[in-house]
Structure formats: C-alpha cells, structure tokens
Write a protein that holds these residues in place. Structure first.
Motif, PDB file in Angstrom:
ATOM      1  N   TYR A  98      -6.171  11.133   0.479  1.00  0.00           N
ATOM      2  CA  TYR A  98      -5.768  11.627  -0.834  1.00  0.00           C
ATOM      3  C   TYR A  98      -7.007  11.871  -1.694  1.00  0.00           C
ATOM      4  O   TYR A  98      -7.977  11.107  -1.666  1.00  0.00           O
ATOM      5  N   VAL A  99      -6.968  12.947  -2.472  1.00  0.00           N
ATOM      6  CA  VAL A  99      -8.014  13.232  -3.464  1.00  0.00           C
ATOM      7  C   VAL A  99      -7.334  13.424  -4.816  1.00  0.00           C
ATOM      8  O   VAL A  99      -6.147  13.764  -4.892  1.00  0.00           O
ATOM      9  N   GLU A 100      -8.084  13.208  -5.854  1.00  0.00           N
ATOM     10  CA  GLU A 100      -7.531  13.302  -7.191  1.00  0.00           C
ATOM     11  C   GLU A 100      -6.990  14.703  -7.467  1.00  0.00           C
ATOM     12  O   GLU A 100      -7.557  15.716  -7.020  1.00  0.00           O
ATOM     13  N   ASN A 101      -5.869  14.745  -8.193  1.00  0.00           N
ATOM     14  CA  ASN A 101      -5.218  16.002  -8.604  1.00  0.00           C
ATOM     15  C   ASN A 101      -4.771  16.858  -7.422  1.00  0.00           C
ATOM     16  O   ASN A 101      -4.735  18.095  -7.502  1.00  0.00           O
ATOM     17  N   MET A 102      -4.427  16.209  -6.325  1.00  0.00           N
ATOM     18  CA  MET A 102      -3.940  16.948  -5.161  1.00  0.00           C
ATOM     19  C   MET A 102      -2.553  17.530  -5.451  1.00  0.00           C
ATOM     20  O   MET A 102      -1.721  16.892  -6.097  1.00  0.00           O
ATOM     21  N   THR A 103      -2.317  18.746  -4.965  1.00  0.00           N
ATOM     22  CA  THR A 103      -1.017  19.394  -5.121  1.00  0.00           C
ATOM     23  C   THR A 103      -0.336  19.529  -3.762  1.00  0.00           C
ATOM     24  O   THR A 103      -0.957  19.338  -2.716  1.00  0.00           O
ATOM     25  N   LEU A 104       0.943  19.902  -3.818  1.00  0.00           N
ATOM     26  CA  LEU A 104       1.692  20.106  -2.575  1.00  0.00           C
ATOM     27  C   LEU A 104       1.099  21.258  -1.770  1.00  0.00           C
ATOM     28  O   LEU A 104       1.089  21.229  -0.538  1.00  0.00           O
ATOM     29  N   LYS A 105       0.574  22.257  -2.463  1.00  0.00           N
ATOM     30  CA  LYS A 105      -0.094  23.365  -1.769  1.00  0.00           C
ATOM     31  C   LYS A 105      -1.286  22.850  -0.970  1.00  0.00           C
ATOM     32  O   LYS A 105      -1.477  23.218   0.197  1.00  0.00           O
ATOM     33  N   ASP A 106      -2.098  21.969  -1.587  1.00  0.00           N
ATOM     34  CA  ASP A 106      -3.259  21.408  -0.882  1.00  0.00           C
ATOM     35  C   ASP A 106      -2.824  20.636   0.360  1.00  0.00           C
ATOM     36  O   ASP A 106      -3.439  20.758   1.431  1.00  0.00           O
ATOM     37  N   ALA A 107      -1.753  19.847   0.224  1.00  0.00           N
ATOM     38  CA  ALA A 107      -1.286  19.037   1.347  1.00  0.00           C
ATOM     39  C   ALA A 107      -0.842  19.912   2.509  1.00  0.00           C
ATOM     40  O   ALA A 107      -1.130  19.618   3.679  1.00  0.00           O
ATOM     41  N   ILE A 108      -0.138  21.013   2.195  1.00  0.00           N
ATOM     42  CA  ILE A 108       0.342  21.897   3.260  1.00  0.00           C
ATOM     43  C   ILE A 108      -0.816  22.627   3.912  1.00  0.00           C
ATOM     44  O   ILE A 108      -0.868  22.765   5.149  1.00  0.00           O
ATOM     45  N   MET A 109      -1.779  23.096   3.126  1.00  0.00           N
ATOM     46  CA  MET A 109      -2.931  23.803   3.707  1.00  0.00           C
ATOM     47  C   MET A 109      -3.757  22.871   4.582  1.00  0.00           C
ATOM     48  O   MET A 109      -4.237  23.266   5.654  1.00  0.00           O
TER      49      MET A 109
END
Length: 778
Positions: free
Chosen positions: A453-464
């Motif tokens: 996990y990194v700060e300010n992660m979004t669902l888009k980041d997780a999927i990519m």
C-alpha cells in the motif's frame, strides 16, 4: 465329454472378454508410461531447466531467506547435487528447525560428497519427520508437500510425562483421604499399661475382605470398607478399646488394593490393566501408556456398569493446576471403563501469544477471547494487535476476519467473535503491520495478489498494479471490504451500464475517484456470462470450399459453420455427411458394455440348459457358438465415432430451418465426403467385401455378388446403414456409400435383440463412415 467342452468353451469366452478389456487398459498404461518417459527425458536433457526450477524453489522458501549469505551458498551448492524432489524434502526438514539447527544440519550435509549418499541421507531424515508429525499438525501447517511452514504448531497438552507402569506409588504418599476397599491391607499397633494378649502384643496385618470388613483377633469383624483411612482408624480404635479397655491403637496402610480397569480408545496400549494405588483415571491412563495425539484431552469418559459416570477435562490440570476430576475427584472401581475418544474440534493460534499451538475445544465453538486466554494472552499484554482468522472452505483457507484491536475495543471484539473447528488465528503486534501495509486484489484482474500500500492509493492504481482487467470485456461491479474501528464495512458498487458500453479507459477513469485504505480487500466482478461472447472450436473437412478449424460463437449452428466454410463443392455428397461429437462416444461405449454383459449372461445361462436323459446329453434350444460369434462381431466392428445421423440437402438454405440444423458443441467435427461409387456388404455372407455401385439394384443383387448367405445368416433381420449413418430396413433400394448388414442368427430373448441391433447399427455406422472418409481422402 460334452460338458467338458462347454466348460472349456466358456473359459475361452471369458479369456477373450478379459483380454479385450485388458487391451484397452494396457493402452492407457503405455500412454502414461510414455508420458513419464518424456518427462524423465526432459529432466535428463534439460539441466538448465532443472536448475532454474530449483533456484526458484530456494528463493521462495522462508528458511532460505533467513539464512546468512555464506550458508545460502552452501545450500545452493547442495541443491546442485540433488534432484528437485529431494530439494523439496530438504526444505521441509530445514523448516522444522530453528536457524542455528538448520546451519548445523547444512554443515553436516556439506561434508557428504557422494550425491547418492546425500540423497539417501536426506530421504532418511525426511521420513523421520513425516513419522513424527501428527496429522493435525500437518493440517494446520499447510504447505506445498507436507504443508510445513517455518513454524510448525504443536498440539498443546500432549507432552505430559507418564511414569512407567512398574513404578508403583508407595503407601507413605497416600493421604488420609484415601478410600479403603477390598484388597487393602492395614497394620495394627496396640500398646498400653494393661497386659495384652499374646496375639496382640506384636504389630499385625489385616486385609479388608470383599464385604468391606477386617477380622481382628479377640475383637471380631470391623467394617471399614468405603471409609477414609482417618475414619477407619477411629472405628478400629473404638472396637479394640471396647474389648481391651484403655489401650492405644495406631492404624496405617500396609499395602494397596489392586483392581482390573479397562482403558480403551486413543491410548498407546489399550486393554485391561491392573491398578493399585490412588485408583485415579490419570493413573489408569498412565498404565495404558498415555494419550496419543489423536485422542481427546477434554472429553475423557468414565463408564461404570455400562453407564456414563463421570467426564474428565485434563485442561483443568494442564492450565489451571486443578487436580479435581483428573486425580482425586474420581476413584475407580473394579471393571470401570476409562474411554479416551478421538480428539474433538480444534483450532490453532500463532504469532504474538505466549503459547502458540493447536488447542482442543469443548463442543463445536469457542469464543476468540477464550482462545486467546488458553494460549496465555498477547505479547505484550498491552497495545494494538492485528488479528486474522482463516477458515477452511472447499480446498483453501480464506480470511473471515482481518481486524485491528486495541485496549479500548479488545474485550468486545474478542467476546463477539467465535471460532469453529479448523480455524487458524494469527496475531501480530501492530508495529509490525505498520512497517508493511498492503491490500488484496482478486477477481477479474490478470494478477490477483497482495500489493504493498502507498499513500493516497486509488482503485485505479490497485487494478493497474494487478495487470489490468482479465479481458477486453467490461467488469460488472467491484467490492471493497474494510475494517474500521473494529467493524467490517462493505462497499459494493455496480459500474453504470452506459459506462460499461464504453471502452475500458472510461471505466478506469471512473475508478480513480475511489480511495483505497490499508488492508482493504478488493474484489472485481467479471461481466455476466450472457454479455461475454463464448467461443468454441469445431472443424469441417471434405467437400467444402474452405475446410479447416473454426472458432465459432457459442450458440452457432451447423448452417452457420457450413456458410463460414463457403458451402459445398460440386463433388460433395451431402447424403453421406459425417457429423461426430466427442460426448456421444461414451454413450456408445456404455451400450457396447451393456450388450457384452447381456451376451455373457446368456452364455452362462445357456450352459445350464444341458441335461442328461438316459445317459445321453440333451441340449435345450440355443446355440452357444451364436453368442460367441455375435460377441466377436461387436468387439471387432465396434468403432466409437460419436456419430450423429443427419439429413442434409444440397441446397444449404434448406438446412437453416431444418430440425437437422443442430447447435454446435466444442470439438464437433463435420466431414462432407465425395460422391462414393461403392457399396459395402458385411456380416454373414460368404465373401464380405466392397463392390462398385450399380444403379437401381437392391440388396439381393449385392448379396449374390458376395457369394450368398452363410448358414448362420439371419435373413429376416438384414438392414442397411445409409451413407448418412441411418439404419434402414427398406431393402429394395441401395444408394452409393450404403452398407448392407447381414447379422448372425442368434437365439436370445426378444428384448435383448433390439438392444443388440441398435449396437450393431452403431458398429456398422463406424464402418460406413470409415469408408466414406477413405473415399474423401482419395
């Protein structure tokens, strides 16, 4: 003589059937052996491939990553000398040891220079480990081969030390609360100022009889059975003083009674044992060698006179030091039964607790609070902890709880959560979690995995980071499971239909606004099946413009496939279309098995119809050779093609609305043969053969070309297998590519014949199809 011939004949038939079956079995065995040989050949000639696999094994093992660098090199050099499977076993051995012991063991292996000796030594040590690990410990230590992790959890309470049976308890350690019974012996000491009778002037020993009484000279019988030693002493003292006056009397135990007790269940040496001493259940279990790892510590039963008497929980003794029930609370009597059942429901707990291990429950559930209490509590006692509960579902363990607890909410959370059989609890101090925050992504992504996990992660980041969506089709929805303030929160959102109709970039942009928090569990749901085109592979060959293999959409029909293939050529013989389906082969094989069973039953039944009349053997109607000949036909001519009979017109458009426009299934195959110029005559004719087709001729013409019927022919059951596979009894017209079948005459039950005729039709369909295929190839 005739009976002997019949027996011999039946044996030959059985051998024939067995050999036919064995031939099929042997074929599969040969195929499997060839596969193994190819794998061995690959291992032999691909050392680089083997080394890559072994290097990957080392890198992924926990123990390898914990070793110092110089010891990693030693382990790598050892792996070069041994096979991949032996390396897996070596890693299992190392996982059972701490780091110091692992280093010592590697140094020991490094001194063995011969690879063969090295392999044998590792195998021997590996087998020792397998034998030592109880089944429950293997279960909770799930891993690739034995499931062994770096830390192997042990079953708690099974390391109690039991004294050897020959070490008896001395009478001097028996308390005043000991209950006397038949077989116990007492020492009597009598003294005083009066002159004592000679019989009482010396210490004497008296034994308690079966009725609970002792006989004292000059005093008579005194009842002491069932009393404690202290109470019995008072009774004896009073009885002696009534006879001798003011004297002193002392009573002590001389020897202890022995009784037979039955100890059964999960103990090391079950059976009838002779007990003496305290007569407690613990002593009985000791005499039986102790409880096995498969036995229960919490549900030991005492049965008296065939009925339940008491239940013992050894956890009271192990964790509370309370002997009531295990030692002094229950006194056994002759022929009591001590039953140790199999271990009940269990759970495992590991991590930051004082006594990690495998514990047994009473009943089917236990609160998480009681589970932590059994394990000694958290380490340290105060602070925040991350608790994970893994529960087995089908074939894997999945998290059912992943939560952070602190001093303020610990009591409520631990009391409200229940564990069931097989649950695995992991406890981590929160400071360890803060160093390595992560999330889980699963479902409709290319790489379902745990992601840092990194700060300010979004669902888009997780999927990519998970490789994007699995395919070009739009996902249906997403779900996020989050734990906040000791409560589980579930976020479920459908992707709007208008967005799903756009490209994937539009969906990705939509997901960039969903913020992810540490330890979130994200699931991406795939599109519904009815929205995703499903493709299957089929093939078409022969007289079409574009033969080959085609990927067609699920639901397409034969018409669609033939249109893709360009339609028929001028040489196409649509009356002989061969459509085969893999799934039908098994049904044909089942029917063949049914017929052979029926015929075998008929043969055995027919053999019992031979009788003796006037010394002459007489046979009832029915000829055994008929059955055998028919079985030969079926075994030799049966070809499992999975063919479906179709009628196709040359005008392809007429197929579109026809009942023969069947829906395609995976691996369907279509063959359009050339116009044939032959007719096959098979069965009971003198010269079965293939003849040139002569227009406007019937069955009689072709049978005469074959030399006529044999004496075994069943003329009334002759039929034709048309080129398209259909069975027909209209013998007046024979078409190109047809097969004329003359079955044998067989005396069998009426209902059996129709099953056999169907099977013969399937058998000769294969013959017809084979001829048309050969014609197409030519």
């Amino acid at each position: 003589m005739l009976k002997k011939n019949i027996s011999l004949f039946l044996c030959v038939v059985q051998i024939f059937l067995i050999s036919a079956y064995a031939q099929g079995e042997t074929g599969g065995l040969v195929q499997e052996t060839r596969g193994l040989a190819q794998e061995e050949e690959m291992d032999t000639f691909s050392p680089l491939h083997k080394n890559i696999e072994k290097s990957k094994l080392l890198r992924e093992s926990d123990i390898y990553n914990l070793l110092p660098e110089e010891k990693k090199k030693i382990l790598a050099s050892i792996s070069d000398k041994i096979s991949k499977s032996t390396l897996e076993k070596l890693l299992v051995i190392l996982s059972q040891k701490d780091i110091i012991s692992s280093i010592d063991f590697l140094d020991e292996l490094y001194l063995i220079t011969n690879p063969i000796d090295l392999e044998r030594y590792i195998m021997r040590r590996y087998l020792e480990i397998i034998r030592e690990i109880p089944i429950l410990e293997k279960f909770y230590s799930a891993g690739p081969e034995l499931g062994i992790k770096t830390e192997v959890l042990r079953q708690i309470g099974y390391d109690l030390t039991y004294a050897r049976p020959d070490k008896k308890i001395s009478t001097q350690f028996i308390s005043q609360g000991y209950t006397l019974g038949p077989g116990d012996s007492l020492f009597l000491y009598v003294w005083g100022r009066v002159k004592l009778p000679d019989v009482l002037s010396f210490p004497m020993m008296v034994t308690i009889l079966h009725d609970g009484r002792v006989f004292i000279p000059l005093v008579g019988p005194v009842s002491v059975g069932g009393m404690t030693l202290e109470s019995a002493s008072e009774i004896v003292r009073s009885a002696v003083r009534r006879v001798l006056g003011d004297v002193e009397v002392a009573v002590s135990l001389s020897s202890l009674k022995s009784i037979p007790v039955v100890v059964v269940g999960e103990v090391r040496n079950p059976g009838v044992i002779i007990l003496s001493g305290t007569l407690s259940p613990f002593e009985a279990i000791q005499e039986a060698g102790g409880i096995k790892n498969s036995g229960s510590l919490r549900n030991i039963e005492i049965r008296r006179d065939g009925k339940f008497f008491a239940r013992i929980d050894l956890y009271d003794l192990i964790f509370g030091g309370v002997s009531e029930g295990a030692l002094s609370g229950v006194t056994l009597k002759a022929w009591d039964v001590v039953f140790v059942p199999r271990v009940g429901s269990t759970f495992a707990i590991s991590g930051s607790v004082k006594s990690p291990g495998i514990y047994e429950m009473i009943g089917e559930k236990i609160s998480l609070k009681d589970a932590v209490t059994l394990s000694g509590g958290f380490i340290p006692a105060q602070g925040k902890f991350r608790i994970r509960i893994k529960r087995l579902s089908v074939d894997r363990r999945g998290n059912i709880l992943d939560i952070i607890v602190g001093d303020e909410n610990r009591e409520n959370i631990l009391s409200s959560q229940e564990l069931v059989d097989g649950d695995f609890v992991e406890v981590y101090p929160l400071f360890a979690e803060q160093e390595d925050k992560y999330i889980f992504v699963s479902g409709y992504v290319r790489k379902p995995q745990k992601i840092p996990y990194v700060e300010n992660m979004t669902l888009k980041d997780a999927i990519m980071l998970s490789g994007g969506f699995t395919s070009i089709n739009s996902p249906y929805a997403y779900e996020i499971i989050r734990y906040e303030n000791g409560k589980e929160t579930k976020i479920y959102k459908k992707i709007p239909e208008e967005t799903r109709k756009k490209d994937l970039n539009a969906i990705i942009d939509l997901l960039k606004d969903e913020i992810i928090l540490p330890y979130d569990r994200i699931t991406i749901f795939p599109p519904p099946e009815n929205e995703v085109p499903q493709f299957i592979q089929v093939s078409v060959s022969g007289e079409v413009l574009f033969p080959g293999k085609y990927m067609v959409q699920k639901g397409d029909r034969l018409y669609d496939l033939l249109k893709k293939a360009g339609g028929f050529t001028d040489r196409a013989y649509t009356d002989g279309i061969i459509f085969t389906r893999q799934a039908l082969k098994y049904e044909q094989m089942r029917r063949i098995d049914l017929v052979t069973q029926l015929l075998t039953k008929d043969i055995i039944g027919e053999s019992s119809q031979y009788v003796q009349m006037g010394g002459t053997p007489i046979r009832q109607p029915g000829d055994l050779s008929d059955r055998v000949r028919l079985m030969r036909y079926i075994m030799e001519l049966s070809e499992f093609t999975g063919r479906i009979v179709l009628k196709i017109d040359r005008d392809l458009e007429k197929l579109k609305d026809s009942k023969y426009n069947i829906e395609l299934q995976p691996d369907d195959a279509v063959l359009i043969p050339q116009i044939p110029s032959h007719v096959i005559v098979a069965g009971e004719v003198k010269n079965p053969a293939t003849f040139s087709y002569v227009p406007d001729k019937g069955v009689k013409f072709y049978v005469e070309l074959s030399g006529g019927y044999t004496k075994y022919a069943n003329k009334s059951e002759v039929f034709i297998i048309r080129a398209n596979g259909q069975a027909d009894t209209n013998l007046s017209k024979v078409n190109p590519g047809d097969t004329i079948v003359v079955p044998p005459r067989v005396v069998i039950p009426y209902e059996t014949w129709y099953i056999i005729r169907d099977v013969l039709s399937v058998s000769f369909q294969g013959l017809t199809a084979g001829a048309l295929m050969l014609n197409a190839l030519k």
